[in-house]
Design a protein around this motif. Structure first.
Motif, PDB file in Angstrom:
ATOM      1  N   THR A 150       0.914  -0.906  -0.017  1.00  8.54           N
ATOM      2  CA  THR A 150      -0.170  -0.151  -0.006  1.00  8.54           C
ATOM      3  C   THR A 150       0.628   1.434   0.262  1.00  8.54           C
ATOM      4  OG1 THR A 150      -1.787  -1.015   0.800  1.00  8.54           O
ATOM      5  CG2 THR A 150      -2.302   1.254   1.485  1.00  8.54           C
ATOM      6  N   LYS A 151       0.516   2.408  -0.730  1.00 10.18           N
ATOM      7  CA  LYS A 151       1.492   3.213  -1.044  1.00 10.18           C
ATOM      8  C   LYS A 151       0.430   4.600  -0.509  1.00 10.18           C
ATOM      9  CE  LYS A 151       3.691   2.662  -4.879  1.00 10.18           C
ATOM     10  NZ  LYS A 151       3.984   2.299  -6.622  1.00 10.18           N
ATOM     11  N   VAL A 152       1.067   5.072   0.937  1.00 13.13           N
ATOM     12  CA  VAL A 152       0.364   6.224   1.501  1.00 13.13           C
ATOM     13  C   VAL A 152       0.801   7.826   1.590  1.00 13.13           C
ATOM     14  CG1 VAL A 152      -0.760   6.962   3.975  1.00 13.13           C
ATOM     15  CG2 VAL A 152       0.003   4.432   3.238  1.00 13.13           C
ATOM     16  N   TYR A 153       0.776   8.740   0.602  1.00  8.52           N
ATOM     17  CA  TYR A 153       0.565   9.921   0.123  1.00  8.52           C
ATOM     18  C   TYR A 153       0.398  11.294   1.388  1.00  8.52           C
ATOM     19  CZ  TYR A 153       2.708   7.356  -4.129  1.00  8.52           C
ATOM     20  OH  TYR A 153       3.031   6.637  -4.467  1.00  8.52           O
ATOM     21  N   PHE A 154       0.678  12.530   1.471  1.00  8.41           N
ATOM     22  CA  PHE A 154       0.725  13.370   2.011  1.00  8.41           C
ATOM     23  C   PHE A 154       0.875  14.716   1.192  1.00  8.41           C
ATOM     24  CE2 PHE A 154       1.683   9.581   5.033  1.00  8.41           C
ATOM     25  CZ  PHE A 154       0.443   9.287   6.188  1.00  8.41           C
ATOM     26  N   THR A 155      -0.022  15.120   1.407  1.00  8.61           N
ATOM     27  CA  THR A 155       0.153  16.436   0.824  1.00  8.61           C
ATOM     28  C   THR A 155       0.803  17.318   2.009  1.00  8.61           C
ATOM     29  OG1 THR A 155      -2.279  16.916   1.798  1.00  8.61           O
ATOM     30  CG2 THR A 155      -1.799  16.545  -1.265  1.00  8.61           C
ATOM     31  N   LYS A 156       1.446  18.519   1.491  1.00 11.04           N
ATOM     32  CA  LYS A 156       2.479  19.338   2.020  1.00 11.04           C
ATOM     33  C   LYS A 156       1.332  19.853   3.535  1.00 11.04           C
ATOM     34  CE  LYS A 156       5.713  22.499   2.600  1.00 11.04           C
ATOM     35  NZ  LYS A 156       6.961  21.546   3.388  1.00 11.04           N
ATOM     36  N   ASN A 157       2.119  19.622   4.774  1.00 17.17           N
ATOM     37  CA  ASN A 157       1.428  19.352   5.762  1.00 17.17           C
ATOM     38  C   ASN A 157       0.432  18.879   6.493  1.00 17.17           C
ATOM     39  OD1 ASN A 157       3.428  21.783   6.431  1.00 17.17           O
ATOM     40  ND2 ASN A 157       1.792  23.194   5.687  1.00 17.17           N
ATOM     41  N   ALA A 158      -0.088  17.209   5.898  1.00 13.70           N
ATOM     42  CA  ALA A 158      -0.736  16.314   5.940  1.00 13.70           C
ATOM     43  C   ALA A 158       0.224  15.447   6.946  1.00 13.70           C
ATOM     44  CB  ALA A 158      -0.943  15.652   4.781  1.00 13.70           C
TER      45      ALA A 158
END
Length: 425
Positions: A150-158
């Motif tokens: 699984t790939k978990v991506y975070f936007t800026k400041n998430a």
């Protein structure tokens, strides 16, 4: 090649440069996207947006830019998007191929109307990438399980927040690691910090993490009176700490860390920390004023209200490498009246007289190596490979008793015969 992107999310902008090498001005009869308005790509030619451009002037010995981006909708877990920029001229056509890997994605978006809370036990699998905007919170007492690949991506400041008594189970496997990173997928962002915040755990929260890769934020894993077991995991490129452990119970095996501004592992307000066959390196090179310890440990912690809190520490380091390019990679700061117990057994550390403890003649340091270069294959973060070479002083120096607790290294090699110090055999 526009790097891996997600459905419904625009990529960053890429540039194609077009040269006129002739000694005369020309007009390019036609520049167009072969897929026309149905193409998932969009282009901008010399400042104008569209899908087709006629009689584009280009002066002699000059050039123009074509800017390209993609905003696709994926109908499969992973698909290839392809199109071509076509250049018509009097002699025929020239083409530039555009290629992207497109992933389907599931979005978790915090807003004024959506606090973004997982209020029930949840399982994530690898069918869709997970993209988090703002804070995503696992509610008190609930469990989030993340399956292999699984790939978990975070936007800026998430960030991902695990509430009191909640649990995060990360069940990766070799070559199918669970990925936590910022949402900028271009290769250059792999080793840049501050693309997202991190994963935090409240009091009583539990982390079980096996085969994960965590990188590119502020603080990777932040434990507050929490319980964590971390195995076969790589954590790197955080502005402050790779792991910040505050009065927590942390057990780590085959953990690899590198390039963190404050420390790869920061231990505050004591707790119980057990490290076996870990490689805690730190070759931070983004801000020389930061201490960049591989390991920092103290009894005290200043909370958000400015109050200094204290706690007893029990720290055991076994068959591990603690090294970096600073004068000292390890620093102990015990405080008066507090318990600060530690053992360093069969390990290799970078030590100086500013490390806060004595190395020579210290009964709590057993069969360990001081200030010998471990001879990593590549410590530089963009090409990181923290295996040691055949001439490394870490080769064959691990204690077999501790190795029996972790009989395979981080890439699955058996290490029970002549075991090597660190996460790699």
């Amino acid at each position: 090649f526009l790097d891996t992107i997600y459905n419904q999310v625009r990529s960053e902008t890429y540039a194609v440069k077009v040269y006129n090498k002739e000694d005369k001005d020309v007009k390019i009869p036609r520049i167009a996207l072969q897929g026309g308005s149905a193409s998932p790509y969009r282009i901008n030619v010399d400042g104008k947006a569209g899908t087709e451009f006629i009689d584009v002037p280009l002066r002699k010995k000059d050039s123009l830019f074509i800017f390209v981006e993609i905003a696709p909708v994926a109908n499969a877990k992973e698909a290839i998007a392809e199109d071509q920029i076509v250049f018509d001229n009097n002699l025929g056509q020239q083409k530039v191929t555009l290629l992207s890997v497109v992933q389907d994605a599931e979005f978790f978006i915090q807003s004024s109307n959506n606090p973004n809370i997982l209020n029930s036990n949840t399982v994530w699998n690898s069918n869709k990438a997970k993209i988090i905007y703002g804070d995503l919170t696992v509610a008190e007492g609930k469990t989030l399980e993340i399956q292999e690949g699984t790939k978990v991506y975070f936007t800026k400041n998430a960030s991902l927040k695990i509430s009191k008594n909640a649990k995060l189970n990360v069940n990766g496997s070799l070559n199918k690691e669970v990925l936590f990173r910022g949402d900028r997928n271009d290769t250059r962002y792999d080793t840049i910090p501050l693309n997202w915040k991190g994963i935090s755990f409240d009091e009583g929260a539990v982390l079980n993490m096996n085969y994960a890769k965590v990188f590119g934020g502020d603080t990777g894993i932040e434990l507050h009176k929490s319980i964590a077991t971390i195995q076969n995991t790589i954590i790197h490129s955080f502005q402050n700490y790779g792991i910040l452990s505050i009065n927590s119970d942390l057990k780590a095996q085959n953990l690899v860390m590198n390039s963190n501004g404050q420390a790869s592992l920061g231990i505050f307000k004591g707790g119980t920390v057990d490290l076996t066959h870990c490689t805690l390196a730190n070759y931070w090179d983004l801000n020389s004023s930061m201490p960049a310890y591989s390991l920092y440990a103290t009894n005290e912690y200043t909370n958000k209200t400015g109050v200094v809190e204290q706690g007893a520490l029990s720290l055991n380091i076994k068959n591990s490498i603690i090294y970096g390019d600073k004068d000292s990679s390890i620093f102990f700061k015990p405080t008066s009246g507090q318990t600060f117990n530690y053992t360093i057994n069969s390990s290799l550390i970078k030590y100086s007289n500013k490390s806060g403890f004595d190395f020579d003649g210290n009964p709590w340091i057993v069969n360990s190596i001081k200030n010998e270069e471990p001879k990593f294959l590549t410590s530089y973060i963009s090409k990181m490979n923290l295996r040691v070479n055949a001439e490394s002083p870490a080769k064959g120096k691990a204690n077999a008793i501790f190795t029996n607790q972790v009989p395979k290294d981080i890439v699955g090699n058996t290490r029970t015969a002549t075991p090597t110090i660190g996460a790699y055999q």
